[in-house]
Motif scaffolding. Structure first.
Motif, mmCIF file in Angstrom:
data_model
loop_
_atom_site.group_PDB
_atom_site.id
_atom_site.type_symbol
_atom_site.label_atom_id
_atom_site.label_comp_id
_atom_site.label_asym_id
_atom_site.label_seq_id
_atom_site.Cartn_x
_atom_site.Cartn_y
_atom_site.Cartn_z
ATOM 1 N N ARG B 109 0.913 -1.259 0.061
ATOM 2 C CA ARG B 109 0.055 0.016 0.094
ATOM 3 C C ARG B 109 0.872 1.288 -0.026
ATOM 4 N NH1 ARG B 109 -5.309 -0.712 0.604
ATOM 5 N NH2 ARG B 109 -6.074 -2.635 1.535
ATOM 6 N N LYS B 110 1.952 1.263 0.861
ATOM 7 C CA LYS B 110 2.917 2.325 0.886
ATOM 8 C C LYS B 110 3.450 2.625 -0.339
ATOM 9 C CE LYS B 110 3.430 3.478 5.618
ATOM 10 N NZ LYS B 110 2.699 2.644 6.316
ATOM 11 N N ASN B 111 3.916 1.650 -0.959
ATOM 12 C CA ASN B 111 4.680 1.792 -2.413
ATOM 13 C C ASN B 111 3.833 1.505 -3.743
ATOM 14 O OD1 ASN B 111 7.735 2.014 -1.338
ATOM 15 N ND2 ASN B 111 6.796 0.202 -0.071
ATOM 16 N N PHE B 112 2.589 1.751 -3.669
ATOM 17 C CA PHE B 112 1.743 1.339 -4.882
ATOM 18 C C PHE B 112 2.337 1.799 -5.888
ATOM 19 C CE2 PHE B 112 -1.031 4.891 -6.155
ATOM 20 C CZ PHE B 112 -0.805 5.574 -5.114
ATOM 21 N N ILE B 113 2.718 3.125 -5.846
ATOM 22 C CA ILE B 113 3.347 3.642 -7.372
ATOM 23 C C ILE B 113 4.535 2.919 -7.717
ATOM 24 C CG2 ILE B 113 4.474 5.466 -8.305
ATOM 25 C CD1 ILE B 113 1.801 6.536 -7.719
ATOM 26 N N LEU B 114 5.311 2.429 -6.917
ATOM 27 C CA LEU B 114 6.502 1.726 -7.259
ATOM 28 C C LEU B 114 6.132 0.472 -7.834
ATOM 29 C CD1 LEU B 114 9.533 0.935 -7.201
ATOM 30 C CD2 LEU B 114 9.052 0.281 -4.846
ATOM 31 N N ILE B 140 13.736 1.605 -13.217
ATOM 32 C CA ILE B 140 12.579 2.003 -12.297
ATOM 33 C C ILE B 140 13.192 3.222 -11.610
ATOM 34 C CG2 ILE B 140 11.795 1.114 -10.093
ATOM 35 C CD1 ILE B 140 10.967 -0.451 -12.395
ATOM 36 N N PHE B 141 12.208 4.173 -11.498
ATOM 37 C CA PHE B 141 12.786 5.509 -10.668
ATOM 38 C C PHE B 141 11.963 5.729 -9.557
ATOM 39 C CE2 PHE B 141 13.181 5.434 -15.384
ATOM 40 C CZ PHE B 141 14.510 5.995 -15.214
ATOM 41 N N ASN B 142 11.201 5.220 -9.103
ATOM 42 C CA ASN B 142 10.398 5.354 -7.831
ATOM 43 C C ASN B 142 11.332 4.835 -6.851
ATOM 44 O OD1 ASN B 142 7.700 6.749 -7.575
ATOM 45 N ND2 ASN B 142 7.648 5.354 -9.402
ATOM 46 N N LEU B 145 9.567 3.164 -0.175
ATOM 47 C CA LEU B 145 9.673 3.694 1.196
ATOM 48 C C LEU B 145 9.616 2.363 2.004
ATOM 49 C CD1 LEU B 145 7.143 5.805 -0.201
ATOM 50 C CD2 LEU B 145 9.085 6.765 0.986
#
Lengths: 932, 454
Positions: B109-114, B140-142, B145
Motif C-alpha cells: 500500500r505504501k509503495n503502490f506507485i513503485l 525503475i525510478f520510484n 519507502l
C-alpha cells in the motif's frame, strides 16, 4: 512520508483541489497530485473528469512523472478518446526522444491505448522503433506489434510489421528474439494464415538465443519449438541435445517446456538407446519440481500424470517421491494418489498398499475415501495383486469406521465385476456390515453383490427382504439395484419366498413410485418374467463384460494433444485448449466484414472489443457455451420420448431398447388404471363440451398448458378434423423474455395410435410476448396402447425450455374416419356375424333427439353414418342403425330412442369391442349437441 | 498470456490491479476471491484452503499464489502456461520484496506507485520481461519507502540463531536503499536451508526420508564482483548416469554426500563444478536461489519419536510419547511442536511432562481431538517424555491405534544441516586487496513433513 497517504484524501471538493494541484507550477506538488489521482483510480474512484488536466502534465522530462501520467492515460483513454488525442503529439515526440527509455515507454504506452485515432499515429513511430539501435526499445516494439495486431490485424499486415518481426528473429539481442517469438506465436494463434513457421534456418537462431535470454524468453522459444517438425531423426537428435541442458534450470516453466520439446522429438528419434537415456535424464528434474511451492507442485503433478500415461517407465522407480506428505495441500495429495495408482506395479504394490492404508486413517474424509478407491483401482488394474488389495480392504472394513466401510464395499463391488467368481469367500465379512450402510452408493453396491451371488448366500432372501421393507424410502439408485437383485434372486431360486418378494417389488415399483426409470425397468422385468422366464434369465443373468479401470485414463488422441501442450493450462485441466479458450479468432478480416457484425453492440465492448475486428468476425463466443446445453436437452428429450415413437425426429438413444414394448408396458397391468404420469397434468378435459359445429374461433381455446407452470409458455388448443385429417388446432403464446423455437412434440402411445406429424412444429417460432398458431397433424398408424382411454400424454419441448408435459383428452367424435361408411349388406353381414360377447350397451337417459334428420346430419359430419331405421312394434320408439370406424375398429351402432323424449339406449357391436367405451363418449357428446 | 494481475489481501481487498489486456470482465477480483473463499463448499461441504492454484471460471483462467498474507493473482483468457505464470507472479512478489525489503499488505500500500512501475517493467502485454532485480534498477525510478516497524520482530528472523539476528534483520533491507549516513556495508548472505521430510513406521523404522535443500543468496556487494562458492568435495549428483553432473567425480569410493538431483540459477557458471565442485557467479542484486538440491539418500534424522499406547482400564488409555534429539549437543532446536490426533472417543486428555523438563507446554484441543506438545528449545542429545492419560467415552475402542496419530513434528534447527552439505569457502574474485566484505554463511534445518505413524 509514504505513498500510502495518497489513499487518505477522501474529503469533499477533492477533485477541485486535485485540479488545482495538477496545474501547480511546483513540480513536486504536481507529482504528488498525479499520485493522488492514481491512488483514487486504484481504489476504483472515477477520476476521469481530470483527464485534460492530467494530459496537460505529459509535457515533462521527468520519467517518473511521465510513467504516472501514462498509467492514467491507459486507464481512461477509452472513455475519453477525443481528449486522448491531445496526448498523441507527446507520444510521437517521445518516440523520437534521445533517451531510449522514453522512446520505449512511448511505444509501449501507445500500444496499450486501444483508441482508433491513437492507433493511426502509432504506426510510424513503431516502424522506426522496430529498427531502433537500443535493444530495450526493439524488444518493447516487438511486443507492441502483438498489441497492434490485437487492435487491428489489417494494419499489421498492410504495414509489413510481420516481416519486421521475422527479421527480429535474427536480432543480436536474445531478449529481442524472445519477444519477437512471443509476438509471432500469439499472432499465429489468432490467425488462420501461416505467419510463424520455424525453418531449419530460424531454428538455428532460436537455439542460439535460447542459451542467452531470460527464463521467460526461454519458455517462449521452447514453446515455439514444439511445433517444429524435425526433418529426420538426426535433426531431432540435435534439437534434443541442445534442449537437454535446460532441464537443469531452476524455473519450473523452463523444465516443463524442455520436457515438452524433448517428448515431441522422441516421436521422431529412432535410436532406442537414446530414448532410454532421455527418459532417464528427464526423471530427476521432473521429480525435483515436487520440491517447489505447492502451487508449482500441483502443475508439475498434473503434467507428470500425462507424461506417465505415455512413458510409464520414466518414473516407475521413483514412486516413493509421490507418497503424500502429511502437510501437502489437498489438491497436491489428490494428484499424488492418481500418480501412485498409475505407477503401481506388482513390484511395488506392497509399499503402495501400506501407504494407502495409512491414508485411509487420516482425518480428511474426502481424502480417505479417495485412498480407499485407490486400493480398489489397483486391484482392478493389477490382477496378480488383487488379493493383496482385497486383504487391505478387509482390514479397513474391520476398523468399522463408517465411511471407510462404505467406500470399501463400493470398490469391492467393482472388484467382483472385474474378477467374477473369485473372491466370494469374503461376502460373509461384507454382510456383517449391512446395518451400518447408510449411503446410497454403498447400499446399492452391497445389494448388487447379494443379487449377483444370491445362489451362494444362504440367506440372500432374508438380506434382501430387510432392504425391501424400506423400498419406497430408498433413493433411486438403491431401488433400481433392489429391483434387479430381487429378480436375480427369483430367477436363481424360483421358490415361494422370492416369488412373493418379486411380486411386492414389482407392484411397488410400478404403482407406488413416480420415477419413470424405475417403473419402466419394473415393467420390462414383469413382462419378461410373465412371457418367458428363460429369456428373462438370458437377459438378467447374462455374462457381463469385464471392466477395467479407465477412470482418468485419456484416449490416445487427446493424450497426444495434451502432451504437445505440456506446461499449459490444457495440461493442467486435461482438456484440449479449444474446450476452455473461447477467444477463437479468424484471420485478418477486412473492414467491410465488420458491417455484418453478428454480435450487435455490446455495452462495454464498444470501445475495446468492438473496435477489434477479429472478435467481431469470430464465432460469437456466447453461442458456443449454450450449445452443449441444448444438445443435452435434445438427448433428454430423446430418452423420454423415443419409446413412444421410434419414427420420431428426436434422436433415438441407445438407452431405449424398449422402444416398441413401452406401448405394451403401459398397459401391462390390464386392469390397472392408466399409467401414472409423473408430471403435473395441466388440463383436465378441455374438449368435453367442444363441438366442431360451434367453432371456437370467437372464444379462446381451452388451456392445455398453463403459462404459470411452463415458464411463460401457454398452449391452448382443440382437436379438429378436416379433409380426412385429425389435427390439433393450437395457439401458443409466449410470456417469457426469449423467443421460443425449435419445437418438438411427442405423444405417449394412445388408444388410436396417433403420432404427431414429424417436424410438425418445426417452423413454429413464438416471439417473446407474442403468440403464434399451428396445426399439428395427428398421424394414425402407430401401435395403439392396450389401455384404451381418451387421454393423450403429450410432451413438448423447444430449444429454449425444458420438456413440458400435459395430458389433454382426445375428443373421440373427431376420430371417426371416412372409411366408416358401409353398404347395407356389409353392415348386415357384419352385424349378424358378431356374437353377443362383442356387444356393449349403454343408456343415455338424459339424451333427447328432437329430429332424426338433423341428428343424422350431425352424426354424418362426424363420420357416423346412418344405415337404417325401424319402428319398435307397440311403442313410439324407433331403432336406428349406424356404421362408423375408429382407426383401430369398425363399430356398428344401434340406437333406440323416441323422438322428442329423453332416454336413448345405445348398443355397439364390434370385432374389437374394447373401443366401445370410447365410442360411447363420442355418442354422448353427439347426442348432447343434438339435444340443444 | 496474462490479461490482468491483481494483488489482494486475504480479506479480499484489491490492493493492486493492473490490466494488460482489456479482455477480462471488471469484477474478476471479486470472482476470484469468492471462488477461493468458498472452494468446495457446494460440493464437499468444506470451504477455503483447498482451491487449486489454477482454475477456470466463466472463461477466465485464474492463477494464484499465496504469500506474505497476500494473494497474487493473474488472469488469462488463453491457454497460457500455468508453470510460467505461477513462476512469474512468484517472481513479481520476490522483486517487490527485493525493492521494499519486506513484503506485506502495508508495504505494498505504501509503495503502490513503485509496484505499478515494477509491474509495467516486469510484464508487457502479459509477457514476462526481464525480472532480475539487478537489471530493473536502470529502469525503475520510484524509490521504495521501507516500512520501519517490520511485523513482529523475531518472527521473520527467528529461523536463525540469536547471534545472527542482526544479520537476518539486515536481509530485510531494500536492495536499492541508499546507504544511511554514508556508511556502506558490503555484505553477502548465503543461507543453506534444508527441509526434511521423514516418515517413521510404528516401530520406528524409517519408511521414507528426503531432503529438499536450497542455497539462497542475497548480495549487497557494491560493484557486483564475481564470487566463487565451493561445496563439499565429496559431493556426487545422481547415483546412476541419470545426471549430467554425474561424471566420474566422486565415484571412486568414499563418497559421502549423494544428491539425487540439483539445479542452478541462470547466473551460475558451472565449468568447474564437475572438477572441483565450485560454482562461479556474478551475483545479481536481490535475493535469489543459487542452487536447489534434493536427496533421498540415507541421513540421520534429527529427531526420533517413540510412542506407546495401552488401554489400562475400561474407559482409560495411556499414551507415552518420547522424543530424542539426535543432533550435536552444541545445536538447539527451536519452535519444536509435536502434534498428535487422539481417538474420537477421547473426552479428556491429561498430559504429564517428565520430571525436570522445563520450557515445555502441552495443550489438549477438544474440538479437534488433538494434543500439542511445544518446546521452547531442545538441545541436541536430549530426551523428553510425555505421558498422556486419555479418558474415553467408550469402554473399549477397537483398533485404538488406528484412530490415533500420526505424530507430526515441526521444528527448526539453526546452524545445522542434515545433509552435511557445506560451503567450504566463498571467495570474492577480482577485488583489490583489503576488500573484505561480511560473508554470512548460515545453515538451517526445518521440518517439512516429519511424521511418525502409530
Amino acid at each position: 512520508m509514504s505513498d500510502g497517504k495518497f489513499f487518505t484524501t477522501t474529503k469533499k471538493g477533492e477533485i477541485a483541489d486535485l485540479k488545482e494541484e495538477l496545474h501547480s507550477l511546483d513540480k513536486a506538488k504536481k507529482k504528488d497530485a498525479v499520485k493522488k489521482v492514481i491512488a483514487a483510480m486504484t481504489v476504483g474512484k472515477d477520476v476521469s473528469m481530470l483527464f485534460p488536466d492530467v494530459v496537460n502534465c505529459t509535457q515533462t522530462d521527468n520519467l517518473e512523472m511521465k510513467k504516472l501520467v501514462y498509467l492514467y492515460l491507459i486507464n481512461y483513454a477509452k472513455t475519453q478518446p477525443d481528449i486522448a488525442i491531445m496526448a498523441v503529439n507527446t507520444f510521437v515526440k517521445d518516440s523520437q526522444d534521445p533517451n531510449p527509455l522514453i522512446r520505449a515507454l512511448a511505444v509501449r504506452t501507445m500500444g496499450c491505448i486501444r483508441v482508433d485515432k491513437i492507433t493511426e499515429y502509432l504506426c510510424d513511430p513503431l516502424q522506426k522503433c522496430l529498427k531502433d539501435d537500443d535493444p530495450y526499445v526493439r524488444k518493447t516494439s516487438a511486443i507492441c506489434v502483438a498489441k497492434l495486431f490485437d487492435i487491428s490485424p489489417e494494419i499489421v499486415e498492410d504495414r509489413g510489421f510481420l516481416d519486421n518481426l521475422k527479421d527480429m528473429l535474427s536480432d543480436s539481442n536474445p531478449m529481442v528474439v524472445a519477444n519477437a517469438v512471443a509476438a509471432l506465436a500469439e499472432i499465429q494463434d489468432n490467425s488462420t494464415k501461416p505467419v510463424f513457421q520455424i525453418t531449419s534456418h530460424t531454428l538455428y537462431k532460436l537455439m542460439a538465443a535460447l542459451n542467452e535470454c531470460t527464463e521467460w524468453g526461454q519458455v517462449f522459444i521452447l514453446d515455439s519449438l514444439v511445433k517444429y517438425e524435425a526433418r529426420d531423426a538426426r535433426d531431432a537428435e540435435s534439437i534434443v541435445e541442445r534442449v537437454t541442458p535446460r532441464l537443469q534450470h531452476a524455473n519450473c516453466a523452463v523444465v516443463l517446456s524442455s520436457v515438452k520439446v524433448i517428448l515431441a522429438q522422441m516421436d521422431v528419434i529412432t535410436n532406442t538407446e537414446l530414448i532410454r537415456t532421455l527418459c532417464k535424464k528427464m526423471a530427476p528434474p521432473l521429480v525435483t519440481l515436487l520440491s517447489a511451492e505447492p502451487e508449482i507442485q500441483y502443475v508439475a503433478l498434473r503434467n507428470i500424470n500425462l507424461i506417465i500415461q505415455k512413458w510409464q517407465n520414466i518414473l516407475t522407480n521413483d514412486i516413493k517421491v509421490f507418497f503424500c506428505k502429511y502437510n501437502d495441500p489437498v489438491y497436491v495429495k489428490t494428484e499424488k494418489l492418481e500418480i501412485m495408482i498409475k505407477l503401481a506395479s506388482e513390484r511395488n504394490i506392497d509399499q503402495v498398499l501400506l501407504e494407502f492404508k495409512e491414508y485411509a486413517t487420516e482425518v480428511d474424509v474426502d481424502f480417505v475415501r479417495k485412498a480407499v478407491r485407490a486400493i480398489g483401482r489397483c486391484a482392478i488394474a493389477l490382477e496378480r495383486s488383487a488379493e493383496a488389495c482385497i486383504n487391505v480392504l478387509l482390514e479397513l472394513i474391520q476398523t468399522k469406521v463408517n465411511y471407510v466401510v462404505q467406500e470399501a464395499i463400493c470398490v469391492i463391488k467393482d472388484i467382483f465385476r472385474r474378477y467374477p467368481n473369485t473372491y466370494e469367500t469374503i461376502i460373509a465379512t461384507l454382510c456383517e456390515n449391512l446395518d451400518t450402510l447408510d449411503e446410497p452408493e454403498a447400499k446399492a453396491a452391497m445389494i448388487w453383490i447379494i443379487g449377483e451371488y444370491a445362489e451362494r448366500i444362504d440367506n440372500a432372501d432374508e438380506l434382501l427382504e430387510t432392504f425391501l421393507e424400506t423400498f419406497l424410502d430408498e433413493s433411486t439408485l438403491v431401488q433400481l439395484q433392489l429391483l434387479t437383485a430381487t429378480v436375480k434372486l427369483f430367477l436363481k431360486r424360483p421358490t415361494e419366498g422370492p416369488q412373493q418378494m418379486i411380486q411386492m417389488v414389482l407392484n411397488q415399483a410400478t404403482q407406488e413410485t413416480d420415477n419413470p426409470d424405475l417403473r419402466d425397468r419394473a415393467y420390462i422385468y414383469w413382462r419378461l418374467l410373465s412371457t418367458d422366464p428363460e429369456a428373462a434369465k438370458d437377459v438378467v443373468l447374462a455374462e457381463k463384460p469385464t471392466i477395467s479401470d479407465d477412470s482418468n485414463q485419456l484416449d490416445a488422441d487427446l493424450l497426444h494433444e495434451l502432451l504437445q501442450n505440456i506446461g499449459t493450462l490444457a495440461s493442467v485441466y486435461h482438456k484440449p485448449p479449444d474446450a476452455f479458450v473461447s477467444r477463437a479468432r479468424v484471420a485478418v478480416t477486412r473492414g467491410e466484414d465488420l458491417e455484418e457484425d453478428p454480435l450487435g453492440s455490446g455495452e462495454e465492448g464498444e470501445a475495446s472489443d468492438m473496435a477489434d475486428p477479429t472478435v467481431a468476425a469470430a464465432a460469437p463466443p456466447a453461442a458456443e457455451t449454450p450449445a452443449p446445453a441444448v444438445a443435452a436437452v435434445t438427448d433428454l428429450m430423446g430418452d423420454l420420448m423415443a419409446p413412444a415413437a421410434p419414427s420420431a425426429l428426436a434422436p433415438v438413444p441407445a438407452a431405449a431398447p424398449a422402444a416398441d414394448p413401452l406401448g405394451d408396458l403401459l398397459g401391462l397391468d390390464v386392469s390397472a388404471a392408466p399409467a401414472p404420469v409423473p408430471m403435473p397434468v395441466a388440463a383436465a378435459d378441455p374438449f368435453a363440451l367442444m363441438d366442431q359445429s360451434q367453432p371456437a374461433a370467437a372464444q379462446p381455446k381451452p388451456i392445455l398448458l398453463d403459462a404459470s407452470k411452463a415458464q411463460g409458455l401457454e398452449i391452448r388448443g382443440v382437436l379438429a378434423r378436416e379433409g380426412g385429417v385429425v389435427f390439433w388446432d393450437l395457439d401458443f403464446s409466449n410470456q417469457s423474455q426469449s423467443q421460443l423455437s425449435g419445437f418438438q412434440v411427442q405423444f405417449n402411445s394412445n388408444a388410436f395410435g396417433f403420432t404427431p406429424k414429424p417436424n410438425g412444429l418445426a417452423d413454429l417460432v413464438v416471439p417473446p410476448g407474442g403468440s403464434a398458431s399451428a396445426k399439428l397433424h395427428m398421424m394414425p398408424g402407430g401401435a395403439p396402447a392396450t389401455a384404451l382411454t381418451n387421454m393423450l400424454q403429450v410432451a413438448i419441448k423447444n430449444a429454449q425450455q425444458p420438456v413440458w408435459y400435459f395430458t389433454p383428452t382426445i375428443a373421440v367424435e373427431q376420430c371417426f374416419t371416412e372409411e366408416g361408411l358401409l353398404d347395407r349388406d356389409a353392415f348386415l353381414g357384419m352385424w349378424k356375424s358378431l356374437p353377443d360377447v362383442n356387444e356393449r350397451t349403454q343408456m343415455f337417459p338424459a339424451a333427447n333427439v328432437p329430429s332424426v334428420d338433423t341428428f343424422t346430419l350431425k352424426m354424418r359430419a362426424h363420420n357416423v353414418y346412418f344405415m337404417a331405421q325401424r319402428p319398435v312394434p307397440g311403442t313410439n320408439q324407433i331403432v336406428t342403425y349406424w356404421s362408423s370406424k375408429l382407426p383401430q375398429a369398425v363399430l356398428l351402432l344401434e340406437m333406440t330412442l323416441q323422438v322428442g323424449v329423453p332416454g336413448v339406449k345405445c348398443c355397439i357391436k364390434s370385432a374389437n369391442p374394447d373401443y366401445a367405451p370410447l365410442a360411447f363418449m363420442a355418442v354422448e357428446k353427439l347426442l348432447a349437441s343434438a339435444t340443444n | 498470456m496474462i490479461s490482468q494481475v491483481v494483488v489482494l489481501s486475504l480479506r479480499g481487498d484489491t490492493i493492486i490491479s493492473r490490466n494488460y489486456r482489456d479482455d477480462v470482465p471488471k469484477n474478476t477480483a471479486e470472482t476470484f476471491f469468492r471462488k477461493v473463499r468458498f472452494w468446495g463448499a457446494e460440493t464437499e461441504g468444506r470451504s477455503g484452503e483447498s482451491a487449486p492454484p489454477v482454475f477456470n471460471s466463466d472463461g477466465v483462467n485464474y492463477y494464484h499464489i499465496k504469500t506474505a498474507g497476500l494473494f497474487f493473482v493473474a488472469m488469462a483468457k488463453t491457454n497460457a502456461p500455468p508453470s510460467l505464470i505461477l513462476e512469474l507472479i512468484q517472481r513479481v512478489a520476490a522483486v517487490i520484496k527485493d525493492y521494499c525489503g519486506t513484503l506485506s499488505e502495508d508495504v505494498i500500500r505504501k509503495n503502490f506507485i513503485l509496484v505499478y512501475e515494477l509491474l509495467d517493467e516486469l510484464i508487457d502485454f502479459g509477457y514476462g520481461q526481464n525480472t532480475s532485480t539487478e537489471y530493473l534498477k536502470s529502469y525503475i525510478f520510484n524509490e521504495p519507502l521501507t516500512v520501519t516497524t517490520v511485523a513482529a520482530p523475531g518472527k521473520s528472523a527467528s529461523i536463525f540463531a540469536p547471534n545472527t539476528r542482526s544479520a537476518a534483520a539486515a536481509t530485510s533491507k531494500s536492495v536499492v536503499e541508499k546507504p544511511k549516513k554514508g556508511v556502506t556495508r558490503d555484505e553477502i548472505f548465503v543461507d543453506i536451508v534444508e527441509k526434511v521430510s521423514v516418515t517413521f513406521n510404528a516401530s520406528g523404522y524409517l519408511l521414507t526420508s528426503a531432503i529438499d535443500g536450497s542455497i539462497k543468496m542475497k548480495s549487497y556487494l557494491s560493484g557486483n564482483p564475481d564470487i566463487r562458492v565451493a561445496l563439499n568435495e565429496d559431493l556426487a549428483v545422481g547415483s546412476t548416469e541419470n545426471s549430467p553432473f554425474a561424471g566420474d567425480y566422486g565415484k571412486g569410493g568414499g563418497v559421502s554426500l549423494l544428491l539425487d538431483d540439483c539445479n542452478f540459477h541462470s547466473c551460475a557458471r558451472l565449468k568447474d563444478f564437475d572438477a572441483d565442485r565450485t560454482i562461479t557467479l556474478t551475483p545479481p542484486d536481490g535475493e535469489f536461489v543459487l542452487m536447489n538440491y534434493r536427496t533421498t539418500h540415507e541421513f540421520k534424522p534429527p529427531f526420533k519419536i517413540y510412542t506407546a499406547v495401552e488401554e489400562v482400564a475400561p474407559y482409560v488409555a495411556e499414551l507415552v510419547i518420547k522424543v530424542r534429539a539426535e543432533f550435536p549437543a552444541s545445536k538447539n532446536g527451536s519452535n519444536v511442536v509435536l502434534k498428535m490426533p487422539l481417538p474420537k472417543a477421547t473426552t479428556r486428555a491429561s498430559c504429564h511432562i517428565g520430571p525436570g523438563q522445563t520450557g515445555q507446554t502441552t495443550e489438549w484441543k477438544e474440538s479437534t481431538k488433538e494434543i500439542q506438545w511445544s518446546f521452547k528449545k531442545i538441545s541436541g542429545g536430549s530426551d523428553h517424555a510425555l505421558r498422556v492419560k486419555l479418558t474415553l467415552s467408550e469402554e473399549r475402542v477397537p483398533n485404538i491405534k488406528r484412530e490415533m496419530g500420526p505424530v507430526s513434528l515441526s521444528f527448526t534447527i539453526a546452524m545445522y544441516n542434515v545433509s552435511r552439505l557445506v560451503v567450504r569457502y566463498l571467495q570474492i574474485l577480482n577485488k583489490e586487496k583489503g576488500y573484505n566484505p561480511y560473508r554470512w554463511v548460515r545453515y538451517v534445518t526445518q521440518s517439512s513433513s516429519y511424521i511418525s505413524r502409530i
